[in-house]
Design a protein around this motif. Structure first.
Motif, short mmCIF file in Angstrom:
data_model
loop_
_atom_site.label_atom_id
_atom_site.label_comp_id
_atom_site.label_asym_id
_atom_site.label_seq_id
_atom_site.Cartn_x
_atom_site.Cartn_y
_atom_site.Cartn_z
N ASN A 100 0.84 -1.21 0.00
CA ASN A 100 0.00 0.00 0.00
C ASN A 100 0.87 1.25 0.00
N GLU A 101 0.24 2.43 0.14
CA GLU A 101 0.96 3.70 0.07
C GLU A 101 2.03 3.82 1.16
N LYS A 102 1.79 3.19 2.32
CA LYS A 102 2.74 3.24 3.42
C LYS A 102 3.86 2.23 3.27
#
Length: 108
Positions: free
Chosen positions: A42-44
């Motif tokens: 994911n984005e993290k």
């Protein structure tokens, strides 16, 4: 291009023991579910695993192969076509089903 219309290929694990029905004609019908997994970040940057469940139906010889060799947890590859149908349940409510009707199976 006609050969590519409505063609589904899945590789996954069987989620339940196959439900086998023998029709009056002697023809076999099998229902089972197959889980496919997708892993991405994911984005993290965290790893995310997503499981999709697919309803699968097979008839005739393919159903007989599934009945003999496929059990819950087994990895399989299937090829078939995507179908949609509806029915009225016992309460009179309309239900919809999307399933893959298998014409070929590979035991992995």
């Amino acid at each position: 291009m006609n050969a590519m219309k409505n063609r589904v290929q899945l590789i996954g694990n069987v989620g339940n023991d196959p439900e086998v029905k023998t029709l009056e004609s002697g023809k076999k019908l099998v229902h089972l579910t197959i889980a496919t997994n997708d892993v991405y970040r994911n984005e993290k940057g965290d790893k995310v695993e997503q499981t999709e469940w697919h309803r699968v139906t097979a008839w005739g010889k393919v159903a007989e192969i599934i009945e003999k060799f496929v059990v819950k947890g087994k990895e399989v590859a299937v090829e078939g076509k995507l179908t949609h149908r509806s029915y009225d349940d016992k309460n009179g409510e309309k239900r919809y089903i999307t399933e893959v009707v298998v014409n070929e199976i590979l035991l992995l």
